[in-house]
Design a protein around this motif. Structure first.
Motif, mmCIF file in Angstrom:
data_model
loop_
_atom_site.group_PDB
_atom_site.id
_atom_site.type_symbol
_atom_site.label_atom_id
_atom_site.label_comp_id
_atom_site.label_asym_id
_atom_site.label_seq_id
_atom_site.Cartn_x
_atom_site.Cartn_y
_atom_site.Cartn_z
ATOM 1 N N LEU A 11 0.837 -1.194 0.000
ATOM 2 C CA LEU A 11 0.000 0.000 0.000
ATOM 3 C C LEU A 11 0.875 1.248 0.000
ATOM 4 C CD1 LEU A 11 -2.881 -0.820 2.516
ATOM 5 C CD2 LEU A 11 -2.776 -1.196 0.055
ATOM 6 N N PRO A 12 0.601 2.195 -0.889
ATOM 7 C CA PRO A 12 1.417 3.412 -0.939
ATOM 8 C C PRO A 12 1.081 4.333 0.224
ATOM 9 C CG PRO A 12 -0.408 3.586 -2.483
ATOM 10 C CD PRO A 12 -0.463 2.188 -1.918
ATOM 11 N N PRO A 13 2.027 5.154 0.671
ATOM 12 C CA PRO A 13 1.718 6.129 1.732
ATOM 13 C C PRO A 13 0.797 7.211 1.192
ATOM 14 C CG PRO A 13 3.909 6.518 0.836
ATOM 15 C CD PRO A 13 3.422 5.239 0.206
ATOM 16 N N ASP A 14 0.012 7.807 2.073
ATOM 17 C CA ASP A 14 -0.890 8.889 1.677
ATOM 18 C C ASP A 14 -0.616 10.090 2.573
ATOM 19 O OD1 ASP A 14 -2.834 10.536 0.777
ATOM 20 O OD2 ASP A 14 -4.534 9.347 1.475
ATOM 21 N N PRO A 15 0.315 10.964 2.142
ATOM 22 C CA PRO A 15 0.711 12.070 3.015
ATOM 23 C C PRO A 15 -0.314 13.190 3.092
ATOM 24 C CG PRO A 15 1.821 12.236 0.904
ATOM 25 C CD PRO A 15 1.038 10.946 0.871
ATOM 26 N N ARG A 16 -1.354 13.150 2.246
ATOM 27 C CA ARG A 16 -2.250 14.301 2.155
ATOM 28 C C ARG A 16 -3.435 14.237 3.110
ATOM 29 N NH1 ARG A 16 -4.049 14.909 -3.833
ATOM 30 N NH2 ARG A 16 -4.609 12.734 -3.475
ATOM 31 N N GLY A 17 -3.647 13.122 3.766
ATOM 32 C CA GLY A 17 -4.791 13.025 4.660
ATOM 33 C C GLY A 17 -6.044 12.591 3.917
ATOM 34 N N PHE A 18 -7.066 12.232 4.682
ATOM 35 C CA PHE A 18 -8.298 11.675 4.120
ATOM 36 C C PHE A 18 -9.479 12.440 4.701
ATOM 37 C CE2 PHE A 18 -11.758 8.594 3.823
ATOM 38 C CZ PHE A 18 -11.594 8.102 2.529
ATOM 39 N N VAL A 19 -10.447 12.754 3.854
ATOM 40 C CA VAL A 19 -11.581 13.584 4.272
ATOM 41 C C VAL A 19 -12.877 12.807 4.090
ATOM 42 C CG1 VAL A 19 -12.906 15.679 3.789
ATOM 43 C CG2 VAL A 19 -10.397 15.734 3.691
ATOM 44 N N GLY A 20 -13.708 12.774 5.137
ATOM 45 C CA GLY A 20 -15.072 12.266 5.026
ATOM 46 C C GLY A 20 -15.170 10.766 4.886
ATOM 47 N N ARG A 21 -16.367 10.332 4.418
ATOM 48 C CA ARG A 21 -16.676 8.933 4.094
ATOM 49 C C ARG A 21 -16.565 7.989 5.292
ATOM 50 N NH1 ARG A 21 -17.465 9.462 -1.213
ATOM 51 N NH2 ARG A 21 -15.896 10.394 -2.609
ATOM 52 N N GLN A 22 -16.893 8.444 6.479
ATOM 53 C CA GLN A 22 -16.788 7.584 7.653
ATOM 54 C C GLN A 22 -17.795 6.443 7.626
ATOM 55 O OE1 GLN A 22 -14.155 7.824 9.732
ATOM 56 N NE2 GLN A 22 -13.583 9.353 8.180
ATOM 57 N N ASP A 23 -19.002 6.699 7.109
ATOM 58 C CA ASP A 23 -20.002 5.630 7.014
ATOM 59 C C ASP A 23 -19.527 4.531 6.067
ATOM 60 O OD1 ASP A 23 -21.602 7.061 8.723
ATOM 61 O OD2 ASP A 23 -22.916 7.857 7.150
ATOM 62 N N GLU A 24 -18.973 4.941 4.932
ATOM 63 C CA GLU A 24 -18.485 3.958 3.961
ATOM 64 C C GLU A 24 -17.329 3.144 4.542
ATOM 65 O OE1 GLU A 24 -19.047 7.137 3.425
ATOM 66 O OE2 GLU A 24 -19.779 7.561 1.389
ATOM 67 N N LEU A 25 -16.438 3.812 5.270
ATOM 68 C CA LEU A 25 -15.314 3.098 5.880
ATOM 69 C C LEU A 25 -15.804 2.083 6.906
ATOM 70 C CD1 LEU A 25 -12.757 6.018 6.338
ATOM 71 C CD2 LEU A 25 -12.468 4.000 4.876
ATOM 72 N N GLY A 26 -16.804 2.445 7.670
ATOM 73 C CA GLY A 26 -17.357 1.508 8.644
ATOM 74 C C GLY A 26 -17.973 0.292 7.971
ATOM 75 N N TRP A 27 -18.725 0.526 6.900
ATOM 76 C CA TRP A 27 -19.341 -0.579 6.161
ATOM 77 C C TRP A 27 -18.278 -1.498 5.587
ATOM 78 C CZ3 TRP A 27 -19.473 -2.418 1.105
ATOM 79 C CH2 TRP A 27 -20.550 -3.243 0.768
ATOM 80 N N LEU A 28 -17.234 -0.900 5.009
ATOM 81 C CA LEU A 28 -16.173 -1.704 4.410
ATOM 82 C C LEU A 28 -15.403 -2.499 5.461
ATOM 83 C CD1 LEU A 28 -14.828 0.811 1.753
ATOM 84 C CD2 LEU A 28 -15.812 -1.441 1.278
ATOM 85 N N ALA A 29 -15.142 -1.886 6.606
ATOM 86 C CA ALA A 29 -14.423 -2.598 7.665
ATOM 87 C C ALA A 29 -15.199 -3.843 8.087
ATOM 88 C CB ALA A 29 -14.195 -1.679 8.853
ATOM 89 N N GLU A 30 -16.503 -3.724 8.154
ATOM 90 C CA GLU A 30 -17.341 -4.863 8.536
ATOM 91 C C GLU A 30 -17.302 -5.959 7.468
ATOM 92 O OE1 GLU A 30 -22.107 -5.796 8.896
ATOM 93 O OE2 GLU A 30 -21.392 -3.784 9.422
ATOM 94 N N LYS A 31 -17.392 -5.554 6.204
ATOM 95 C CA LYS A 31 -17.444 -6.542 5.120
ATOM 96 C C LYS A 31 -16.087 -7.197 4.871
ATOM 97 C CE LYS A 31 -21.775 -6.044 4.169
ATOM 98 N NZ LYS A 31 -22.067 -5.392 5.472
ATOM 99 N N LEU A 32 -15.003 -6.467 5.100
ATOM 100 C CA LEU A 32 -13.672 -6.997 4.794
ATOM 101 C C LEU A 32 -13.069 -7.811 5.930
ATOM 102 C CD1 LEU A 32 -12.120 -3.924 2.944
ATOM 103 C CD2 LEU A 32 -12.978 -6.048 1.933
ATOM 104 N N GLU A 33 -13.671 -7.775 7.100
ATOM 105 C CA GLU A 33 -13.203 -8.640 8.186
ATOM 106 C C GLU A 33 -13.417 -10.095 7.796
ATOM 107 O OE1 GLU A 33 -11.899 -8.413 11.175
ATOM 108 O OE2 GLU A 33 -11.771 -6.244 11.444
ATOM 109 N N PRO A 34 -12.437 -10.980 8.013
ATOM 110 C CA PRO A 34 -12.684 -12.403 7.776
ATOM 111 C C PRO A 34 -13.936 -12.847 8.527
ATOM 112 C CG PRO A 34 -10.358 -12.019 8.194
ATOM 113 C CD PRO A 34 -11.059 -10.711 8.456
ATOM 114 N N GLY A 35 -14.827 -13.529 7.823
ATOM 115 C CA GLY A 35 -16.099 -13.909 8.423
ATOM 116 C C GLY A 35 -17.126 -12.807 8.365
#
Length: 683
Positions: A11-35
Motif C-alpha cells: 500500500l502506498p503512503p498517503d501524506p495528504r490526509g483523508f476527508v469524510g466517508r466515515q459511514d463507507e469506511l465503517g461498512w467496508l471494515a465490517e465486510k472486509l473482516e474475515p467472516g
C-alpha cells in the motif's frame, strides 16, 4: 530467528490526509473482516469520485487481520487482453517463472494464504477481471478481494458499494485543506458555490484548487461559475446521455473547463502524453511528444505548466518521473483522436522504447547494469505497451528486434512470462536470418532455461545455434554456447555440456548482450565441472570468470560466480570463506532483481551453513529457500542435481535435529516474508 511477523503489502503512503466517508469506511471494515459475510466487495462510481483512495484507506484499517498481506494491483496501465493475472503476480511480488498458466500459479500460491487483494480500475478489463476473481476465490479460502470499477463484476456473492461524491461540508473541507486557506464568510460562500458546481467530485475539486496558483479565489469563483454554466448549456441531451448519469458528464465538463484554461501548447502536450502507459521522464516526453508547434526545447517548460495545474502529477518517490491520472489520461486520449494524431504518437512511443531497449542491450555488460535494471522496472508498463504496438505486426523487423532486446532484458530482470509471450508471438512468424533473429532465439531459449521448461529450451537452443552458425559470426557462436551447454547441464548430460561449453570460442567480452552471454558460458562451464566433481577445474574457470566480470563492471553474473566459488570453498573445507562468498552472491543477485540467481545462491549459502554445523539456522534457511523457489515457480529449475542436493541437505538436518525440531525451524523460515527472510539470512 525473528519472532515478530512483518505485515506484508504494497500500500502506498498517503501524506495528504483523508476527508469524510466515515459511514463507507465503517461498512467496508465490517465486510472486509474475515467472516464478515462476503469475500468480494466492489466499489462502483464515476472516474474521479475517490474510489481508489477509499479502498486504500479501508484496506489500511483492516490490514492487520491479513497475515499474508494487503496487495494493491493497479490495472490502469494494463491494456492487452489476458494480462490481468500477470499484473496480479507482479503486484504480489510472485516472480513465478514456470511455463504453465499464470492464473493456476497464482491460485496455487494463494491457496494456503490469508490476504486482501485490491484490484484497482477494472472497468476496461471487466471480463478478464471477473474470470480471474472467480477462479482465485474458488481455490483460496483465505482470500478477500476489493475491487474498484465504474461497473460491478456481476459475480455471485459480490457486494457493491456505490461511491457517491462528497457531501457538501466534506467537499468544502477538502478544498480548504488542499488550498491551505483561512476563510472569511464571503470566501466560505464562494468555496461552497465552487464545490456544489463541481458536484462534490474530489478530482474536480483538486483540479480547481490547482488553479489558485494562477487566480485569486474571487476570480476562480467567477471563472468556474461562468464556464461550467456555459459548458452545461451547450451540452445537448444526446451528448449527456452518451456518458450515462449526470455525474459522468459533470466530471467531463469540469476537466473540459481545466482544458479550456490551458494554453494551446499545454493542450497539445496533454493529448500526446496520454500514450504513456504509466510514469514517464522529461526525456521520454520530449522524444515522444515534440513535433509541429511543440518544439523539443519547449516540452520541459510546458510540462512544468501542466504540473502546476495538477494535470500532470509528480511521482511521489521519484521526482524525475511524472504521470497522468486515469481520467485525465482518458480526456487527453479523446483529444488525441480529435487531432488525428493517435497512430503517429503511438508509433513514436514504440520507437522511443525500441531505442531504449537497443541501448540497454548494447550497454548491458557494464558497470551501468544495475542502473539499467532499475530503469527497466520503472519503464515496465511502457515497454509492455510499446511491445504490444510492435506485435500488431509480428512478422515486422521492428517486432523481431524489440522481442529480442526487450525479451533479453526482461529475462535478466525476472520478467520471464512477459518475455516468453512476446518472443513466442514473434518467433511464430517467418523472419529473415540475421543478428536480430539470433538474439530473439537466444533470449527465448534462456527464458525456458530459467523457467525449468527444459524440452522447449533444448529445441530453442538448437534453433539458436543453427542461426548463429548460418551467420558465421564467432561472437554469436560463442554466445549461443550458453543455451546449448546449459540445457545439457540441466538435463543431466554433464560430460556433453563440458564439451559444448569448452569448445566455445574464447573472445574478449564486449559491453553488449553478447558479452554477457559469453560470461554466462563460463558460469555454466564452472557449474558443469562442479557437478562432474572436478573442483580444481571449476575453481579455475570461476576465478577467470570473476576477473572478467570485475573488468567489465557487470553485476548480474558475478553473484552467481561468487556462489559457485563458495561451492569450491566448501569442497576444500573452507567453510567460513564459503559462507562469505555465498552471502555476496545472494546480495548481488538481489540487487539486480535476478530471482533465479537469488534462489540458486541462497541454496549454496544454506549448504555452507549446514557445513558450518548451525543446523537449526540451516533448517530455517531451508524454509526461506522454499519461499524463494515458490516465487521462481519451479524448485531448483527442475535440475535433478540441484533437487538431489536439496533433498540430501534435508535428510542430514533431520538426522541432526530430529523431525520435530527440523519442521519447527523450517516452518519459521517458511513464515517469513521475502525481504525479511533475505535480511535474516544475510545478518
Amino acid at each position: 530467528m525473528p519472532s515478530e511477523k512483518t505485515l506484508l503489502g504494497n500500500l502506498p503512503p498517503d501524506p495528504r490526509g483523508f476527508v469524510g466517508r466515515q459511514d463507507e469506511l465503517g461498512w467496508l471494515a465490517e465486510k472486509l473482516e474475515p467472516g464478515g459475510g462476503t469475500r468480494l466487495v466492489t466499489l462502483v462510481g464515476v472516474g474521479g469520485v475517490g474510489k481508489t483512495r477509499l479502498a486504500l484507506r479501508a484496506a489500511e484499517r483492516v490490514g492487520a487481520v491479513y497475515p499474508d498481506g494487503v496487495w494493491l494491483v493497479e490495472l490502469s496501465p494494463v491494456r492487452a487482453a489476458g494480462q490481468v493475472p500477470l499484473a496480479v503476480m507482479e503486484a504480489v511480488r510472485l516472480s513465478d517463472q514456470s511455463a504453465g498458466s499464470v492464473a493456476e500459479a497464482l491460485g496455487d500460491w494463494m491457496s494456503d494464504k490469508r490476504l486482501l487483494l485490491i484490484l484497482d480500475t477494472c472497468e476496461h478489463l471487466l471480463t478478464d477481471c471477473a474470470a480471474l476473481v472467480a477462479d482465485l476465490l474458488a481455490g483460496a479460502a483465505g482470500l478477500h478481494i476489493l475491487v474498484t470499477s465504474r461497473e460491478p463484476l456481476d459475480l455471485p456473492g459480490e457486494r457493491t458499494l456505490e461511491v457517491d461524491p462528497l457531501r457538501v461540508t466534506d467537499a468544502e473541507t477538502l478544498f480548504v485543506q488542499r488550498a491551505g486557506l483561512v476563510l472569511d464568510a464571503t470566501a466560505r460562500r464562494q468555496v461552497a458555490d465552487i464545490c456544489r458546481s463541481l458536484d462534490g467530485i474530489p478530482l474536480a475539486i483538486e483540479l480547481a484548487v490547482a488553479r489558485l496558483a494562477l487566480y485569486s479565489l474571487d476570480k476562480l469563483h467567477e471563472l468556474l461559475s461562468d464556464r461550467l454554466r456555459s459548458r452545461f448549456d451547450v451540452l445537448t441531451r444526446d451528448e449527456r446521455s452518451v456518458d450515462g448519469p449526470p455525474r459522468h458528464w459533470t466530471l467531463r465538463t469540469t476537466i473540459g473547463w481545466s482544458h479550456e484554461l490551458c494554453a494551446p501548447l499545454e493542450r497539445l502536450l496533454w493529448a500526446r502524453l496520454s500514450v504513456f502507459a504509466d510514469t514517464f521522464t522529461v526525456g521520454a516526453a520530449t522524444w515522444v511528444c515534440a513535433g509541429g508547434p511543440l518544439r523539443a526545447d519547449r516540452v520541459a517548460d510546458v510540462l512544468m505548466h501542466l504540473v502546476r495545474q495538477s494535470i500532470v502529477l509528480r511521482h511521489p518517490t521519484d521526482l524525475d518521473r511524472f504521470r497522468l491520472l486515469d481520467t485525465v489520461r482518458e480526456y487527453g486520449a479523446d483529444w488525441l483522436r480529435e487531432l488525428a494524431e493517435g497512430d503517429a504518437v503511438r508509433l513514436r512511443h514504440r520507437d522511443h522504447y525500441r531505442r531504449f531497449a537497443r541501448e540497454a542491450c548494447a550497454d548491458w555488460n557494464t558497470s551501468r547494469q544495475v542502473a539499467w535494471c532499475e530503469r527497466l522496472l520503472a519503464e515496465h508498463a511502457n515497454l509492455r505497451a510499446a511491445m504490444d504496438r510492435a506485435l500488431d505486426e509480428p512478422a515486422s523487423r521492428a517486432a523481431l528486434e524489440m522481442a529480442g532486446t526487450i525479451g533479453f532484458l526482461w529475462r535478466h530482470c525476472g520478467m520471464m512470462r512477459d518475455a516468453a509471450r512476446c518472443l513466442d508471438l514473434v518467433l511464430a512468424a517467418e523472419h529473415e536470418p540475421g543478428a536480430d533473429l539470433v538474439r530473439a532465439l537466444w533470449s527465448r531459449s534462456a527464458v525456458a532455461i530459467n523457467q525449468g521448461d527444459l524440452d522447449p529450451a533444448c529445441r530453442w537452443a538448437r534453433r539458436c545455434a543453427d542461426a548463429a552458425r548460418e551467420q558465421g559470426d564467432l561472437t554469436m557462436i560463442a554466445a549461443t554456447a550458453y543455451v546449448t551447454g546449459s540445457t545439457a547441464v540441466l538435463t543431466g548430460r554433464t560430460a556433453e555440456a563440458i564439451d559444448l561449453l569448452s569448445a566455445a570460442p574464447r573472445l574478449p567480452l564486449g559491453a553488449d548482450w553478447q558479452g554477457s552471454a559469453q560470461l554466462q558460458v563460463r558460469i555454466a562451464l564452472c557449474f558443469a565441472h562442479l557437478l562432474n566433481g572436478a573442483i580444481d577445474e571449476a575453481r579455475e574457470v570461476a576465478e577467470q570468470a570473476r576477473a572478467d566480470s570485475v573488468r567489465c563492471g557487470e553485476q548480474w553474473g558475478r553473484p552467481v560466480i561468487d556462489g559457485l566459488i563458495a561451492q569450491t570453498d566448501l569442497a576444500r573445507g573452507d567453510v567460513e570463506t564459503a559462507q562469505a562468498n555465498a552471502r555476496a552472491g545472494v546480495v548481488g543477485s538481489r540487487l539486480t532483481h535476478n530471482t533465479v540467481g537469488t534462489a540458486l545462491t541462497f541454496d549454496w549459502l544454506v549448504a555452507a551453513v549446514v557445513a558450518g554445523g548451525d543446523s537449526r539456522r540451516a533448517a530455517g534457511l531451508e524454509g526461506i529457500s522454499r519461499r524463494l523457489w515458490e516465487r521462481v515457480g519451479r524448485a531448483q529449475v527442475n535440475s535433478p542435481h540441484l533437487i538431489a542436493a536439496r533433498e540430501a541437505r534435508e535428510r542430514l538436518l533431520r538426522d541432526r535435529l530430529g523431525d520435530q525440531a527440523y519442521e519447527e525451524a523450517y516452518a519459521q523460515g517458511m513464515a517469513m516474508p521475502y525481504d525479511e527472510g533475505l535480511d535474516y539470512a544475510l545478518s
